[in-house]
Write an enzyme that holds these catalytic residues in place. Structure first.
Site, mmCIF file in Angstrom:
data_model
loop_
_atom_site.group_PDB
_atom_site.id
_atom_site.type_symbol
_atom_site.label_atom_id
_atom_site.label_comp_id
_atom_site.label_asym_id
_atom_site.label_seq_id
_atom_site.Cartn_x
_atom_site.Cartn_y
_atom_site.Cartn_z
ATOM 1 N N HIS A 116 18.981 -3.606 -1.222
ATOM 2 C CA HIS A 116 18.250 -3.921 -2.422
ATOM 3 C C HIS A 116 19.051 -4.330 -3.739
ATOM 4 O O HIS A 116 18.915 -3.471 -4.616
ATOM 5 C CB HIS A 116 16.887 -2.742 -2.566
ATOM 6 N N HIS A 134 4.841 -3.779 -3.714
ATOM 7 C CA HIS A 134 5.475 -4.864 -4.431
ATOM 8 C C HIS A 134 5.577 -6.085 -3.629
ATOM 9 O O HIS A 134 5.972 -5.970 -2.440
ATOM 10 C CB HIS A 134 6.655 -4.366 -5.014
ATOM 11 N N HIS A 155 5.994 0.024 -0.011
ATOM 12 C CA HIS A 155 4.988 0.013 -1.247
ATOM 13 C C HIS A 155 4.787 -1.323 -1.416
ATOM 14 O O HIS A 155 5.040 -2.481 -0.668
ATOM 15 C CB HIS A 155 5.850 0.512 -2.653
ATOM 16 N N ASP A 167 11.831 1.536 -2.731
ATOM 17 C CA ASP A 167 12.234 1.466 -4.267
ATOM 18 C C ASP A 167 12.065 2.991 -4.666
ATOM 19 O O ASP A 167 11.157 3.589 -4.704
ATOM 20 C CB ASP A 167 11.599 0.461 -4.895
ATOM 21 N N ASP A 191 7.835 -8.434 -3.240
ATOM 22 C CA ASP A 191 9.187 -8.698 -2.397
ATOM 23 C C ASP A 191 9.213 -7.694 -1.173
ATOM 24 O O ASP A 191 10.253 -7.812 -0.443
ATOM 25 C CB ASP A 191 10.617 -8.416 -3.195
ATOM 26 N N HIS A 192 8.169 -6.853 -1.034
ATOM 27 C CA HIS A 192 8.427 -5.970 0.401
ATOM 28 C C HIS A 192 7.011 -6.155 1.388
ATOM 29 O O HIS A 192 6.929 -5.799 2.377
ATOM 30 C CB HIS A 192 8.205 -4.598 -0.153
ATOM 31 N N HIS A 197 8.676 5.464 -8.348
ATOM 32 C CA HIS A 197 8.726 4.203 -8.612
ATOM 33 C C HIS A 197 7.494 3.729 -9.670
ATOM 34 O O HIS A 197 6.841 4.695 -9.928
ATOM 35 C CB HIS A 197 9.174 3.271 -7.446
#
EC number: 3.1.26.11
Length: 309
Positions: free
Chosen positions: A269, A65, A63, A211, A67-68, A140
């Site tokens: 995570h 976001h 996805h 997530d 942090d990914h 999510h």
């Protein structure tokens, strides 16, 4: 196949852990590795490992976001400087192509190898003669996908003693039998592959989830997997926080492993409230009360993908 975690933290990096990324090392199977997510500083973690960006074949993003994905533009740019000349394919949700193109264009990055970005909304996202990768939408705050990597079954080993009894010597005929072809022998006999092949070697299944809250699609993707990688952002006493932030607890990850009938579960995570491996032990012990064969992801540690019969 081996998994190597390059980042195991949720949201932001800490002094102990980087943000999310993991490498599926497939050097025996295809002489490459695949990357799943690419948080900030992933390429720094690769430099600390034995991985080489020149061997990177595919990147799968769960996805969008930060942090990914915040490590992706830098990694793509650096790959050419580290000997990467072969094609690289990046898979992920709609919007990924725009993110990559804008980042590389505005930074005037030069990509001197073939780069393809494939957006998807689930389904079969990749297939060749050896592997299939399937994806489903999870639960999510933004569209987040899990991936199911299926290694196709391989023909069993040739029985050399039986082949000798048929008067066959090593050569092209061996390959034909391994490919499932029937052979007409000089004496008029018909030799079928099953006459000289052992039992097929069952392929392995690895499920890597993005997530998510607990959801049906997570269990579908993990069905009978040899290895499941599942987020466990919080311990179960914070299940309300997990729900509000669209994440899972360690118990919920273990519940999914039980329901899906997986062989091994690796948790990752983690919230930065759990400072180091010592503080993560209660989270692990909690999950093991539900699913015993659970491990904690540790960065730059190899986890073999066991072949379960």
């Amino acid at each position: 196949m081996e998994l190597e975690f390059l980042g195991t933290n949720a949201g932001v990096p800490s002094l102990q852990r980087n943000v999310t990324s993991m490498a599926l090392r497939m050097f025996e199977e295809r002489r490459t590795f695949w990357l799943f997510d690419c948080g900030e500083a992933t390429q720094h973690q690769i430099l600390r490992s034995s991985l080489k960006l020149s061997k990177l074949e595919k990147v799968f993003i769960t996805h969008l976001h930060g942090d990914h994905i915040f490590g992706l533009p830098g990694l793509l740019s650096s790959r050419a400087y580290q000997g990467g000349t072969t094609k690289l394919t990046v898979y992920g949700p709609p919007g990924l192509k725009q993110f990559v193109e804008v980042s590389l264009t505005l930074s005037q990055s030069r990509i001197e190898y073939e780069l393809e970005v494939i957006e998807h909304t689930g389904g079969t996202v990749f297939e060749d003669q050896d592997f299939t990768v399937e994806s489903l939408l999870l639960d999510h705050r933004v569209d987040s996908y899990g991936y199911r990597i299926v290694e196709k079954d391989k023909a069993g080993s040739l029985d050399l003693k039986r082949l000798a009894e048929y008067g066959l010597k090593p050569g092209p005929v061996y390959g034909r039998l391994k490919r499932g072809e029937t052979i007409d022998l000089e004496n008029g006999q018909v030799l079928k592959p099953e006459d000289v092949l052992g039992s097929p070697k069952k392929g392995r299944i690895v499920t890597i989830l993005g997530d998510t809250r607990p959801c049906d699609n997570a269990v579908i993707l993990a069905k009978d997997a040899d290895l499941l990688v599942h987020e466990a952002t919080f311990m179960h006493d914070l299940k309300e926080s997990a729900y509000n932030y669209h994440h899972c607890t360690s118990i919920q990850a273990a519940d999914a492993a039980v329901e899906a009938g997986v062989q091994e579960l690796i948790l990752t995570h983690f919230s930065s409230r759990y400072k180091d491996i010592e503080h993560l032990q209660p989270l692990l012990e909690e999950a093991q009360t539900v699913f015993q064969n659970t491990k904690l992801a540790e960065e730059l540690v190899l986890f073999p993908v066991q072949r379960h019969v």
